[in-house]
Design a protein around this motif. Sequence first.
Motif, mmCIF file in Angstrom:
data_model
loop_
_atom_site.group_PDB
_atom_site.id
_atom_site.type_symbol
_atom_site.label_atom_id
_atom_site.label_comp_id
_atom_site.label_asym_id
_atom_site.label_seq_id
_atom_site.Cartn_x
_atom_site.Cartn_y
_atom_site.Cartn_z
ATOM 1 N N ALA A 1 0.496 -1.205 -0.150
ATOM 2 C CA ALA A 1 -0.328 -0.002 -0.113
ATOM 3 C C ALA A 1 0.948 0.780 0.079
ATOM 4 C CB ALA A 1 -0.621 0.264 0.844
ATOM 5 N N GLU A 2 1.740 1.410 0.961
ATOM 6 C CA GLU A 2 2.990 2.396 0.843
ATOM 7 C C GLU A 2 3.291 2.575 -0.817
ATOM 8 O OE1 GLU A 2 6.702 4.394 4.386
ATOM 9 O OE2 GLU A 2 6.608 2.359 3.360
ATOM 10 N N GLU B 1 2.595 1.669 -3.271
ATOM 11 C CA GLU B 1 2.333 2.113 -4.812
ATOM 12 C C GLU B 1 1.273 3.700 -4.220
ATOM 13 O OE1 GLU B 1 0.997 1.001 -7.060
ATOM 14 O OE2 GLU B 1 1.563 -1.731 -6.769
ATOM 15 N N ALA B 2 1.566 4.101 -2.597
ATOM 16 C CA ALA B 2 0.927 5.525 -2.929
ATOM 17 C C ALA B 2 2.434 6.884 -3.184
ATOM 18 C CB ALA B 2 0.476 5.630 -1.234
#
Length: 345
Positions: free
Chosen positions: A272-273, A275-276
Amino acid sequence: MKKILSTIAVTASLVTATPAMSLDDLNWDMQSTYPGSLTQLGTLGKVLSERLTAVSGGSINLKFQEPGAIVPALETFDAVASGAVQAGWSTPGYWTGKDTALALFAAVPFGPRASEYIAWMKFGGGNELFDEIYASYGIKSLACAVIAPEASGWFRNEINSVDDLKGLKMRFFGLGAKVMQKLGVSTQLLAGGDIFPALELGTIDATEFSMPAIDLKLGFYQVAKYYYFPGWHQQSTIFELMLNKDEWDALDDQTKAVFETVCDANITYGIAEGEAIQPAAIAELKEKGVNIQQWDPEILDALRVAWLEVVEEEKAANPNFAKVWESLTNFREQYEGWSELGYLK
């Protein structure tokens, strides 16, 4: 009745006083191959350490040790195997000198995205093979993070053909290095902190390392302005928590479960991190004058052909590589039917 009530009260007080968890108390060192300040590659190791302590209520303390604090970064494998340190934070791709098959548990050229990769590890036989290879070295390793695709390199000059690659000296990681060698590139593996000085001094002409948010922090744009995508050599990358196997085997099942559960949570967090944080990094790199490039299809085709040659050579040279490659290939062939049906192109 008074005696019964008294007995119940005493029993209740004993139950209340009993800790909710009964874990092994651990105060271990975790030697990292990445600086703790390095986005994702190092910070995910620190997140892991902090969460193990929090989830265990302070019973598990895995002290993050910066590269060189106990042993140099690329000596972490031997330190964990020997018991000089109890744990290490790294990626299996650094240990191809021990067994080239370990590279297949780190990043695969033209390989799977993160979701497919972890599916193979967890449910396609990958973990069992991972355990088998590491056990022969006295190590238990847990897949403990996965990150998004990497870029495939920083170059001083634009690359318009395969011929432009010939003769370059380049830092390159894992199996992708063998592919680049087939196209005439002289490769070497450098730890993250050693890359910028080598690039600045001209010891190397080009480098790959990681994704935009990480490469930005290392400052490669100050020396090389051409930045190439996609990262054909690392569409996703697995990171590991290595543990001395004797130490691991001595743990109770509950303590092992805490390690495994926190590692699974770290995988989700890392994806998640990763990609963000890329869009802002790409925008900043453009502001700094970086030329974002995509590989010409003919160059990608040449890289793919070279990769298949490397696969055949590695299979012939190492039975472990052949066995792991067969497992991954079979899983990917089965998965392709689902991928074609389930995902938008």
